[in-house]
Design a protein around this motif. Structure first.
Motif, PDB file in Angstrom:
ATOM      1  N   SER A 677       0.846  -1.217   0.000  1.00 44.82           N
ATOM      2  CA  SER A 677       0.000   0.000   0.000  1.00 44.82           C
ATOM      3  C   SER A 677       0.873   1.257   0.000  1.00 44.82           C
ATOM      4  CB  SER A 677      -0.928   0.000   1.218  1.00 44.82           C
ATOM      5  OG  SER A 677      -1.789  -1.121   1.177  1.00 44.82           O
ATOM      6  N   CYS A 678       1.951   1.246   0.785  1.00 45.34           N
ATOM      7  CA  CYS A 678       2.858   2.382   0.817  1.00 45.34           C
ATOM      8  C   CYS A 678       3.565   2.557  -0.519  1.00 45.34           C
ATOM      9  CB  CYS A 678       3.900   2.211   1.927  1.00 45.34           C
ATOM     10  SG  CYS A 678       3.187   2.225   3.576  1.00 45.34           S
ATOM     11  N   ILE A 679       3.995   1.407  -1.095  1.00 44.43           N
ATOM     12  CA  ILE A 679       4.670   1.487  -2.395  1.00 44.43           C
ATOM     13  C   ILE A 679       3.705   1.990  -3.462  1.00 44.43           C
ATOM     14  CG2 ILE A 679       5.773   0.091  -4.195  1.00 44.43           C
ATOM     15  CD1 ILE A 679       6.908  -1.680  -1.982  1.00 44.43           C
ATOM     16  N   VAL A 685       2.539   8.930  -6.261  1.00 49.77           N
ATOM     17  CA  VAL A 685       3.107  10.260  -6.037  1.00 49.77           C
ATOM     18  C   VAL A 685       4.162  10.555  -7.088  1.00 49.77           C
ATOM     19  CG1 VAL A 685       4.532  11.642  -4.461  1.00 49.77           C
ATOM     20  CG2 VAL A 685       2.580  10.342  -3.599  1.00 49.77           C
ATOM     21  N   VAL A 686       5.001   9.563  -7.362  1.00 51.16           N
ATOM     22  CA  VAL A 686       6.047   9.769  -8.375  1.00 51.16           C
ATOM     23  C   VAL A 686       5.424  10.052  -9.728  1.00 51.16           C
ATOM     24  CG1 VAL A 686       7.931   8.638  -9.629  1.00 51.16           C
ATOM     25  CG2 VAL A 686       7.741   8.396  -7.147  1.00 51.16           C
ATOM     26  N   LEU A 687       4.397   9.271 -10.048  1.00 52.91           N
ATOM     27  CA  LEU A 687       3.767   9.417 -11.349  1.00 52.91           C
ATOM     28  C   LEU A 687       3.043  10.773 -11.455  1.00 52.91           C
ATOM     29  CD1 LEU A 687       3.131   8.081 -14.080  1.00 52.91           C
ATOM     30  CD2 LEU A 687       1.079   7.091 -13.001  1.00 52.91           C
ATOM     31  N   MET A 688       2.322  11.119 -10.378  1.00 56.05           N
ATOM     32  CA  MET A 688       1.560  12.361 -10.398  1.00 56.05           C
ATOM     33  C   MET A 688       2.457  13.585 -10.307  1.00 56.05           C
ATOM     34  SD  MET A 688      -1.524  11.585 -10.941  1.00 56.05           S
ATOM     35  CE  MET A 688      -0.940  10.177 -11.897  1.00 56.05           C
ATOM     36  N   LEU A 774       1.555   0.789 -12.613  1.00 56.48           N
ATOM     37  CA  LEU A 774       1.788   2.225 -12.459  1.00 56.48           C
ATOM     38  C   LEU A 774       3.260   2.560 -12.622  1.00 56.48           C
ATOM     39  CD1 LEU A 774      -0.629   3.106  -9.505  1.00 56.48           C
ATOM     40  CD2 LEU A 774      -0.956   3.521 -11.951  1.00 56.48           C
ATOM     41  N   ALA A 775       4.092   1.681 -12.019  1.00 58.10           N
ATOM     42  CA  ALA A 775       5.539   1.920 -12.138  1.00 58.10           C
ATOM     43  C   ALA A 775       5.989   1.742 -13.574  1.00 58.10           C
ATOM     44  CB  ALA A 775       6.298   0.978 -11.213  1.00 58.10           C
ATOM     45  N   PHE A 776       5.365   0.818 -14.262  1.00 61.42           N
ATOM     46  CA  PHE A 776       5.717   0.559 -15.650  1.00 61.42           C
ATOM     47  C   PHE A 776       5.361   1.777 -16.519  1.00 61.42           C
ATOM     48  CE2 PHE A 776       4.694  -1.054 -19.896  1.00 61.42           C
ATOM     49  CZ  PHE A 776       5.884  -1.661 -20.231  1.00 61.42           C
ATOM     50  N   PHE A 777       4.210   2.371 -16.221  1.00 63.66           N
ATOM     51  CA  PHE A 777       3.807   3.568 -16.987  1.00 63.66           C
ATOM     52  C   PHE A 777       4.754   4.739 -16.728  1.00 63.66           C
ATOM     53  CE2 PHE A 777      -0.786   1.881 -16.829  1.00 63.66           C
ATOM     54  CZ  PHE A 777      -0.571   1.152 -17.979  1.00 63.66           C
ATOM     55  N   ALA A 778       5.390   4.739 -15.533  1.00 63.60           N
ATOM     56  CA  ALA A 778       6.270   5.858 -15.181  1.00 63.60           C
ATOM     57  C   ALA A 778       7.735   5.588 -15.497  1.00 63.60           C
ATOM     58  CB  ALA A 778       6.107   6.194 -13.708  1.00 63.60           C
ATOM     59  N   PHE A 785      15.388  11.525 -11.736  1.00 60.26           N
ATOM     60  CA  PHE A 785      14.252  11.397 -10.816  1.00 60.26           C
ATOM     61  C   PHE A 785      13.421  10.169 -11.186  1.00 60.26           C
ATOM     62  CE2 PHE A 785      10.242  12.789  -8.764  1.00 60.26           C
ATOM     63  CZ  PHE A 785      10.760  13.057  -7.507  1.00 60.26           C
ATOM     64  N   ASN A 786      14.057   9.066 -11.561  1.00 55.95           N
ATOM     65  CA  ASN A 786      13.348   7.884 -12.058  1.00 55.95           C
ATOM     66  C   ASN A 786      13.280   6.791 -10.982  1.00 55.95           C
ATOM     67  OD1 ASN A 786      11.999   6.169 -13.670  1.00 55.95           O
ATOM     68  ND2 ASN A 786      13.611   5.929 -15.213  1.00 55.95           N
ATOM     69  N   GLU A 787      12.588   7.076  -9.899  1.00 56.22           N
ATOM     70  CA  GLU A 787      12.386   6.048  -8.856  1.00 56.22           C
ATOM     71  C   GLU A 787      11.428   4.979  -9.322  1.00 56.22           C
ATOM     72  OE1 GLU A 787      11.549   5.796  -4.055  1.00 56.22           O
ATOM     73  OE2 GLU A 787      10.911   7.584  -5.177  1.00 56.22           O
ATOM     74  N   ALA A 788      10.563   5.278 -10.296  1.00 53.98           N
ATOM     75  CA  ALA A 788       9.604   4.291 -10.805  1.00 53.98           C
ATOM     76  C   ALA A 788      10.310   3.092 -11.427  1.00 53.98           C
ATOM     77  CB  ALA A 788       8.678   4.948 -11.824  1.00 53.98           C
ATOM     78  N   LYS A 789      11.513   3.341 -11.985  1.00 45.69           N
ATOM     79  CA  LYS A 789      12.258   2.218 -12.581  1.00 45.69           C
ATOM     80  C   LYS A 789      12.619   1.191 -11.520  1.00 45.69           C
ATOM     81  CE  LYS A 789      16.447   3.105 -13.658  1.00 45.69           C
ATOM     82  NZ  LYS A 789      17.654   3.639 -14.340  1.00 45.69           N
ATOM     83  N   PHE A 790      13.027   1.668 -10.345  1.00 43.82           N
ATOM     84  CA  PHE A 790      13.400   0.739  -9.269  1.00 43.82           C
ATOM     85  C   PHE A 790      12.171   0.042  -8.686  1.00 43.82           C
ATOM     86  CE2 PHE A 790      16.680   4.160  -9.169  1.00 43.82           C
ATOM     87  CZ  PHE A 790      17.727   3.386  -9.635  1.00 43.82           C
ATOM     88  N   ILE A 791      11.069   0.789  -8.601  1.00 44.37           N
ATOM     89  CA  ILE A 791       9.828   0.170  -8.133  1.00 44.37           C
ATOM     90  C   ILE A 791       9.377  -0.908  -9.109  1.00 44.37           C
ATOM     91  CG2 ILE A 791       7.402   0.575  -7.614  1.00 44.37           C
ATOM     92  CD1 ILE A 791       8.154   3.356  -6.599  1.00 44.37           C
TER      93      ILE A 791
END
Length: 860
Positions: A677-679, A685-688, A774-778, A785-791
């Motif tokens: 849930s936190c992730i 948040v990263v995406l938005m 969501l992480a894939f879309f980001a 600032f690409n934390e979505a890649k690690f997620i």
């Protein structure tokens, strides 16, 4: 060839019955033409007793030319032992004649013939006893010269004579015929004996075999009624006790060398260490002679009564193979004054006794002077210095009086029957109308009646009587063929058998010397006993005594020797390595003590410590741009949930209990749900944040901390609700999984509700899938600032681990099921921790120059 002797006696018996029937049907009896040339020893008396003894072992038949009357057959092979039996009969008769209390004023006479061990000759002598051939006695054959006949020795001979005498109801009292067939009163109505029936001897032999545990026994029988009948009873009785007959062979009467060699070869290859020889002494001697030729050793011979004390087998040549032989013999007795009576013989004192002359010739190898005149002597003349007492022979040996004692008892039984007849009180007699027998002309059938009722105790304290079959009481000595220190044969009595006692067989094993001068009981089995832990498996096409020993299957035991089948242990028990006892099953669960549990514990503690270390780094560096840019509140919340994930793995290690079963799955489900849930919130948040940079966008107002907290709370609350319902309706409980195919009792947590467990995993999977999408879309956000890649990487690892978990969980046995689940928890936790926080820690600790606001917002 095996059947020649048996068929001959059967034919003679049949002919004797036919002749007897025809004689009874004739209106008048006629004298049989021709004088008698049969040798006989006789003495006149008021009552004459007939006697038949096989003084010779065989008879040489005369050749028939069909041109002249054939000469009489010649008997050969004088038997000293049988001659002693005949003299014992004379001794008993003379002793009774001197007795003033038994049959006073009555003199017993005798008329004794030699039956030459041949059925045809035995029938001929019986006919002589019945009628005689004197001139002017044309009706004597019907009246009978003697009221009773003592004899014959062999069972086959007695059968022939009994068929003939039984027609006239003339009693026959045998001293050595033991065939069980003679107990049939329909076939032999006038037959009695002081010799126990072979039925009892075989019963004793059977108990002997059972006592020593022999289950693989060979049997060799003589080709006559005695051998065949006794051997067949033995085979039937032994088979009922579970033992097996290794072979059954018949000794031919002609002792054909090829057949005797075949029998010895069969004994040698059979594997039987114990062999019963149920035969007459002549047949037994032929067998052992052949055994010596083939050097057959190592056989424990069991003897029938006919040869266990036979003198012809005590010679040194047989000692090597017969030492240790064992068998049952008639009870030994002592007859005072018999030996002086036996030694009284001399040709000069008995010139008319043809048997004394033959005896003297055979004993000293010379022809008596009284027999030389008018004859052609085949041996040198005697010099007159021959003294019978100076010669050691079986004739004068009174140390083993067994059959002689039977003869002695038989004569006294007849005397007591005659005494009862003479004492009959008129009008109280046993016959219709109280009639007493006519003592002036004794009728055989009347004497037979009294003889059956005889019951007296002799001077030696032994009771003599006959049962309903005319058989005597069965009492035997168990005799062991031993050698003294001087090499002389000794017949050691090592036990007794008494049919009248409750414990019939008594054996003193410490006195027995077995074949080969051994004290150890020989083993004779087709297959060795199956020890505990195995079961018997019958070999196809083999007797039941031949089997293989099969080790009991896992989980089955046998705790006794020669078990028929193995017994399955109870659900909580398992067989030991020897398969002879059930032991408690090993309790299996993922414990802290085994290697796997310790490894998983170390990995879990390492993960929790690493998470705490990352938390401390973030705490100390909370004011740095990198920590602040990544929403420190969510970061600490993720780290806290990951720390709980590592710790909840510890609940899976150790013995399952009610609280640990409920805790492990609910804590795991809620902790992972909180983390995801936190992730999810962090990913959104990263995406938005990227979307909010567009002109006119106010989307970030929905992703402020209060809104994120609410999102996390709602997502986690759903899992808490599922877990609450699970615990309330069907909570996980500890269970012992016991299968008969497993050596362990598996302690595990029963899910209680598979649906609830599936919902917990499914909900976690749903959150992980959303986070991944969501992480894939980001994924195309700026690199700095690409934390979505690690997620994305962390969710990819997370999903891969749990997708692989399902088949591994289902297929893993026992404690490995729990280990797979713990591994999945730890692997997915490490995946989240490393993929999300390792890059940040790398920059914070090793590349601080990049931990600046300028660098974070700059373009690559």
């Amino acid at each position: 060839m095996h059947l020649m002797g048996f068929c001959e006696c059967a034919l003679v018996a049949f002919l004797s019955s036919v002749i007897s029937s025809q004689l009874l049907q004739q209106q008048a009896c006629r004298l049989i033409s021709g004088p008698s040339h049969l040798p006989v020893v006789a003495r006149e008396g008021n009552i004459t007793l007939g006697g038949l003894f096989s003084l010779h072992d065989t008879m040489m038949e005369a050749r028939f030319s069909f041109k002249a009357q054939p000469e009489s057959a010649q008997c050969v092979g004088f038997n000293f032992r049988t001659f002693r039996w005949m003299q014992t009969m004379i001794f008993a008769i003379e002793k009774i004649n001197r007795d003033n209390h038994l049959l006073p004023n009555i003199t017993l006479g005798y008329k004794i013939y030699d039956s030459c061990s041949t059925p045809r000759h035995a029938l001929l002598t019986a006919m002589e006893l019945m009628g005689g051939r004197e001139e002017g006695s044309g009706d004597a054959f019907c009246q009978g010269k003697v009221p009773i006949v003592i004899g014959d020795g062999g069972s086959t001979l007695s059968m022939v004579v009994a068929h003939f005498l039984g027609v006239f109801e003339l009693p026959q009292l045998s001293y050595f015929s033991s065939c069980a067939c003679l107990s049939d009163k329909k076939l032999f109505p006038a037959f009695l004996r002081t010799m126990p029936s072979d039925y009892f001897q075989v019963n004793a032999l059977t108990q002997l075999v059972q006592h020593f545990g022999w289950t693989w026994v060979g049997t060799v029988a003589g080709d006559d009624a005695y051998g065949r009948g006794g051997a067949q009873i033995f085979i039937d009785k032994v088979s009922k006790l579970g033992a097996c007959i290794a072979f059954y062979e018949i000794i031919p009467k002609n002792h054909a060398p090829a057949e005797m060699a075949r029998i010895v070869e069969r004994i040698s290859v059979s594997g039987a260490r114990v062999v019963l020889v149920f035969a007459l002494e002549q047949d037994a001697k032929a067998l052992f002679t052949e055994a010596l030729k083939h050097n057959l050793t190592g056989i424990q011979w069991l003897a029938s009564e006919a040869w266990i004390t036979a003198a012809i087998l005590t010679t040194p040549e047989f000692q090597s193979i017969l030492q240790g032989s064992m068998g049952f013999g008639i009870r030994r007795a002592e007859i005072p004054d018999l030996q002086p009576f036996l030694l009284r013989l001399h040709p000069s004192k008995f010139p008319d006794d043809p048997f004394v002359l033959q005896f003297w010739e055979e004993m000293f190898g010379c022809t008596p002077q009284i027999a030389i005149s008018g004859t052609i002597a085949n041996k040198p003349p005697c010099n007159g210095s021959e003294i019978l007492a100076d010669v050691k022979s079986i004739y004068s040996d009174v140390s083993q009086l067994r059959i002689s004692y039977n003869v002695y008892k038989g004569v006294y039984a007849i005397a007591h029957a005659l005494e009862a007849m003479l004492k009959c009180v008129p009008e109280t007699g046993p016959f219709p109308g109280g009639v007493c027998p006519d003592t002036q002309t004794i009728k055989p059938w009347q004497l037979l009646h009294y003889l059956k009722k005889v019951d007296f105790t002799n001077e030696y304290g032994e009771e003599t009587k006959f049962d309903g079959n005319g058989d005597a009481v069965a009492m035997y000595d168990l005799i062991n063929f031993q050698l003294s220190e001087t090499g002389e044969v000794q017949y050691a009595t090592v036990g007794t058998f008494d049919e009248t006692k409750s414990t019939k067989l008594l054996i003193e094993e410490k006195l027995i010397i077995w074949n080969g001068n051994q004290r150890q009981v020989p083993v004779s089995v087709c297959s060795n006993s199956c020890p505990p832990g195995t079961r018997k498996a019958i070999r196809p096409s083999f007797p039941v005594c031949c089997f293989d020993c099969i080790i009991c299957a896992a989980g089955e035991v046998s705790n006794q020797t020669d078990a028929i089948e193995c017994v399955t242990c109870g659900p909580e028990f398992w067989s030991n390595l020897k398969r002879n006892a059930c032991i408690p099953k090993l309790v299996e669960f993922l414990s802290y003590g085994d290697t796997m549990g310790m490894a998983l514990l170390a990995v879990a503690l390492l993960g929790s410590c690493t998470t705490l270390a990352v938390g401390l780094v973030f705490a100390f560096k909370r004011h740095t741009p990198l920590v602040r840019a990544n929403n420190s509140e969510l970061s600490f919340l993720i780290l806290s949930s990951l720390w709980l994930c590592f710790l909840c793995a510890l609940a899976f290690i150790g013995q399952p209990t009610s609280w640990s079963c409920q805790l492990r799955h609910t804590a795991f489900g809620i902790a992972f749900c909180l983390c995801l849930s936190c992730i999810l919130g962090k990913t959104m948040v990263v995406l938005m944040a990227f979307k909010a940079t567009l002109p006119g966008s106010n989307v970030m107002k929905w992703f402020r901390p209060p809104q994120l907290r609410a999102l996390i709370f709602l997502c986690t609350a759903v899992q808490v609700g599922i877990c609450g319902a699970w615990l309330g309706l069907a909570p996980p409980v500890p269970r012992r999984l016991m299968t008969r195919e497993s050596a362990q009792i598996i302690l595990l947590c029963d899910m209680g509700s598979t649906l609830a467990f599936s919902l917990v995993l499914g909900y976690i999977g749903l959150l992980a899938a959303i986070c991944f999408l969501l992480a894939f879309f980001a994924r195309k956000l700026p690199d700095n600032f690409n934390e979505a890649k690690f997620i994305t990487f962390s969710m990819l690892i997370f999903c891969a681990v749990w997708i692989a978990f399902v088949p591994a969980y289902v297929s893993s046995p026992g404690k490995y099921t729990v280990a797979v689940e713990v591994f999945a928890i730890l692997a997915s936790s490490y995946g989240l921790l490393l993929c999300i926080f390792a890059p940040k820690c790398y920059i914070i600790l090793l590349r601080p120059e990049k931990n600046t606001k300028k660098h974070l917002i700059g373009k690559p």
